[in-house]
Design an enzyme around this catalytic site. Structure first.
Site, PDB file in Angstrom:
ATOM      1  N   LYS A  95       0.837  -1.191   0.000  1.00 12.69           N
ATOM      2  CA  LYS A  95       0.000   0.000   0.000  1.00 12.69           C
ATOM      3  C   LYS A  95       0.873   1.242   0.000  1.00 12.69           C
ATOM      4  CE  LYS A  95      -3.847  -1.926   2.685  1.00 12.69           C
ATOM      5  NZ  LYS A  95      -4.864  -1.789   1.635  1.00 12.69           N
ATOM      6  N   GLU A 128      -5.936  -9.708   0.875  1.00 11.42           N
ATOM      7  CA  GLU A 128      -5.566 -10.790   1.793  1.00 11.42           C
ATOM      8  C   GLU A 128      -6.700 -11.218   2.717  1.00 11.42           C
ATOM      9  OE1 GLU A 128      -5.257  -7.724   2.535  1.00 11.42           O
ATOM     10  OE2 GLU A 128      -5.913  -7.683   4.612  1.00 11.42           O
ATOM     11  N   ARG A 157      -9.772 -11.842   2.202  1.00 13.21           N
ATOM     12  CA  ARG A 157     -10.602 -12.935   1.663  1.00 13.21           C
ATOM     13  C   ARG A 157      -9.872 -14.272   1.776  1.00 13.21           C
ATOM     14  NH1 ARG A 157     -10.971  -9.773  -3.927  1.00 13.21           N
ATOM     15  NH2 ARG A 157     -10.746  -8.082  -2.415  1.00 13.21           N
TER      16      ARG A 157
HETATM   17  N1  BES Z   1      -7.889  -3.960   4.471  1.00 17.26           N
HETATM   18  C1  BES Z   1      -8.048  -3.571   3.126  1.00 17.26           C
HETATM   19  C2  BES Z   1      -9.350  -2.816   2.871  1.00 17.26           C
HETATM   20  C3  BES Z   1      -9.501  -1.501   3.566  1.00 17.26           C
HETATM   21  C4  BES Z   1      -9.087  -0.341   2.974  1.00 17.26           C
HETATM   22  C5  BES Z   1     -10.067  -1.428   4.823  1.00 17.26           C
HETATM   23  C6  BES Z   1      -9.225   0.873   3.611  1.00 17.26           C
HETATM   24  C7  BES Z   1     -10.225  -0.218   5.460  1.00 17.26           C
HETATM   25  C8  BES Z   1      -9.812   0.931   4.857  1.00 17.26           C
HETATM   26  C9  BES Z   1      -8.024  -4.798   2.225  1.00 17.26           C
HETATM   27  O1  BES Z   1      -7.203  -5.815   2.656  1.00 17.26           O
HETATM   28  C10 BES Z   1      -7.491  -4.349   0.899  1.00 17.26           C
HETATM   29  O2  BES Z   1      -6.362  -3.975   0.851  1.00 17.26           O
HETATM   30  N2  BES Z   1      -8.319  -4.405  -0.121  1.00 17.26           N
HETATM   31  C11 BES Z   1      -7.937  -3.993  -1.418  1.00 17.26           C
HETATM   32  C12 BES Z   1      -8.384  -5.050  -2.398  1.00 17.26           C
HETATM   33  C13 BES Z   1      -7.824  -4.898  -3.762  1.00 17.26           C
HETATM   34  C14 BES Z   1      -6.340  -5.168  -3.751  1.00 17.26           C
HETATM   35  C15 BES Z   1      -8.545  -5.847  -4.690  1.00 17.26           C
HETATM   36  C16 BES Z   1      -8.564  -2.658  -1.702  1.00 17.26           C
HETATM   37  O3  BES Z   1      -9.683  -2.412  -1.240  1.00 17.26           O
HETATM   38  O4  BES Z   1      -7.930  -1.824  -2.317  1.00 17.26           O
HETATM   39 ZN    ZN Z   2      -6.888  -5.941   4.682  1.00 18.28          ZN
HETATM   40 MN    MN Z   3      -5.221  -5.583   2.010  1.00 18.71          MN
END
Ligand code: BES
Ligand code: ZN
Ligand code: MN
Length: 507
Positions: A282, A354, A356
């Site tokens: 990220k 991750e 999921r």
């Molecule tokens: N934990 C994140 C989702 C999230 C983002 C929760 C912001 C709370 C605040 C999750 O693991 C994630 O990174 N999801 C990605 C999925 C993508 C890579 C398909 C996302 O939402 O960008």
């Molecule tokens: Zn996450």
């Molecule tokens: Mn994530």
């Protein structure tokens, strides 16, 4: 946890605290007790209201200092507008708490018998006000050691120790309050876990804290990595393999139903104690919020504690998958293929998807072992759900209309609102993989939906609902009953789901 606000229920005749709060409905409607105080103070309440142009509207208040005829430093008249339902009572309690705490007193009294109780009986009315006040009182200040300017420590918000709630039948209100207190404990636990930074709360530490829930009567099992390997939870383990800290799965059981063998309701939580994204890392800005990526697991923990503390007449099991998603030489790579506990293979195209992977194995294990009558999972799963719904509603996905309706009703009653999103074959197709059974991302569009479709591939024929709480578990809109970054969202919702639908033997 900071010492929670102490609530006492007292008769109307009891002497008031340093601050005395009375309620006024629309049109400056006072209940009999407030009217008696007005008389004892020679009309100070009505006079002050007139002078201030105060008419009892919701979220307005006025203050009368050093009144004659009543032994208190100040009287606060809190406007309540028209309070008809439970959520409004909680919100009023939160508002009252905010009025008192701003005044930096140690003890305060609230006259909880207004002119109009709405649909509630007097004891439920008082107990709900107390519940709202307690929820509002939560703070997370354990890491603030600096003294404030007055040299008293950083205790301004916590100055109020005791709130006495005065009504004709204090014992009945105290009784009504015990269940609410149990739920408040659950909400506080969930908030504490989410607020805790990831250096302090990793998977092992989280699991250790769960062991203490045995004190409340839960059966708590902690599965370590050797056990997870034996169960073939390779998807979950793959997420944690880049971290120096081992993964854990915690199973919490509460058997409160008449028949100990009745099928349990089951709750599953995503517990990624920190989500860097792994190798698909990220960006830096805002990454600190990913300490809250265990909000689903925190909610399950809080719910299980609440069920145990209020001795709920239900068999329930809570399962949480605890890991840390880190980049390192041992981390999983984009393109890796893992075989989940279900036997289905997953091509990991993005290591940041991750949650999921964690849930895939815990959901499978939950059904395999417990054959539950239903499963609700909670996960801070996608940023996409916030694009769709903002931070007011959690996303609800369900394979069962009855369960979806029950959750919707519980959401409206508690204010922890859910909005149903679609599941459909056409979305499911988007996660088909050329090289494995599925891939863990679905492309640019409908990200919250393809994530839910992924989870559904691990649901057999169990009634199931998935709540994407990325927008509600943390940094959600502050409100009358929560001022903390971590909201504890979902504890009240799911407790309500259970009370209204799964505690009566005829259902
Ligand atoms: N934990 C994140 C989702 C999230 C983002 C929760 C912001 C709370 C605040 C999750 O693991 C994630 O990174 N999801 C990605 C999925 C993508 C890579 C398909 C996302 O939402 O960008
Ligand atoms: Zn996450
Ligand atoms: Mn994530």
């Amino acid at each position: 946890m900071a010492a929670p606000l102490d609530i006492q229920f007292a008769p109307l005749s009891a002497p008031p605290g340093e601050t005395l709060v009375v309620l006024a409905g629309e049109g400056l409607a006072f209940g009999p007790a407030a009217r008696a105080i007005d008389e004892r103070t020679k009309g100070a309440l009505t006079k002050a209201a007139r002078a201030a142009g105060f008419s009892g509207k919701a979220k307005t208040s006025i203050e009368i200092f050093a009144p004659t005829g009543v032994e208190t430093q100040r009287i606060v008249i809190a406007g309540m507008g028209r309070v008809t339902n439970e959520l409004e009572r909680l919100q009023l309690g939160g508002y009252v708490f905010a009025q008192i705490v701003g005044r930096k007193v140690e003890n305060a009294s609230l006259i909880a018998e207004p002119a109009d109780l709405g649909e509630a009986g007097p004891e439920a009315f008082a107990a709900d006000l107390a519940f709202g006040a307690v929820l509002r009182s939560y703070t997370f200040k354990k890491y603030q050691t600096r003294k404030s300017e007055n040299g008293q420590g950083d205790e301004t918000r916590d100055a109020l120790r005791t709130l006495s709630v005065h009504l004709s039948k204090p014992d009945a209100a105290a009784k009504a309050y015990t269940e609410r207190k149990a739920i408040a404990e659950g909400v506080f636990l969930a908030r504490d876990l989410v607020n805790e930074p990831a250096n302090i709360l990793g998977p092992v530490e989280f699991a250790e804290r769960m062991r203490h829930l045995a004190d409340a009567g839960l059966t708590v099992e902690v599965l370590d990595e050797a056990q997870l390997e034996a169960l073939k939870m390779n998807a979950l383990l793959a997420v944690g393999q880049g971290s120096a800290r081992p993964s854990r799965v915690v199973v919490m059981q509460w058997n409160g139903a008449k028949s100990k063998r009745a099928k349990p309701v089951c709750f599953v939580g995503k517990g990624v104690c920190f989500d860097t994204g792994g190798i698909s890392m990220k960006p830096a800005a805002g990454m600190e919020d990913m300490k809250g990526d265990m909000g689903g697991a925190a909610c399950v923990a809080g719910l299980m504690l609440a069920l145990a503390m209020r001795n709920a007449a239900v068999n329930a099991v809570g399962l949480i998958g605890l890991t840390e998603n880190m980049p390192s030489g041992t981390a999983q790579r984009p393109g890796d293929i893992v075989t989940s506990m279900s036997g289905q293979t997953i091509e990991v195209l993005n290591t940041d998807a991750e949650g999921r992977l964690v849930l895939a194995d815990v959901l499978w294990y939950a059904q395999d072992r417990f054959k539950p009558r239903l499963i609700v999972d909670l996960a801070t799963l996608t940023g996409a759900i916030m694009v769709a719904l903002g931070k007011e509603y959690a996303g609800l996905f369900a394979n069962d209309d009855k369960l979806a309706k029950e959750l919707d009703a519980a959401g409206q009653a508690t204010g922890e609102k859910v909005w149903r999103m679609p599941l459909a074959k056409a979305y499911d197709k988007l996660i088909d993989s050329k090289t494995a059974d599925m891939k863990n991302i679905g492309g640019r569009h409908g990200g919250a939906i393809t994530a839910a479709q992924f989870l559904q591939r691990f649901i057999k024929d169990t009634p199931w609902a998935h709540l994407d709480v990325a927008g509600t578990a943390m940094d959600s809109t502050r409100n009358e009953i929560n001022q903390s970054w971590a909201s504890g969202w979902g504890v009240r919702l799911l407790d309500r789901l259970v009370v209204d639908n799964y505690e009566r033997p005829d259902k």
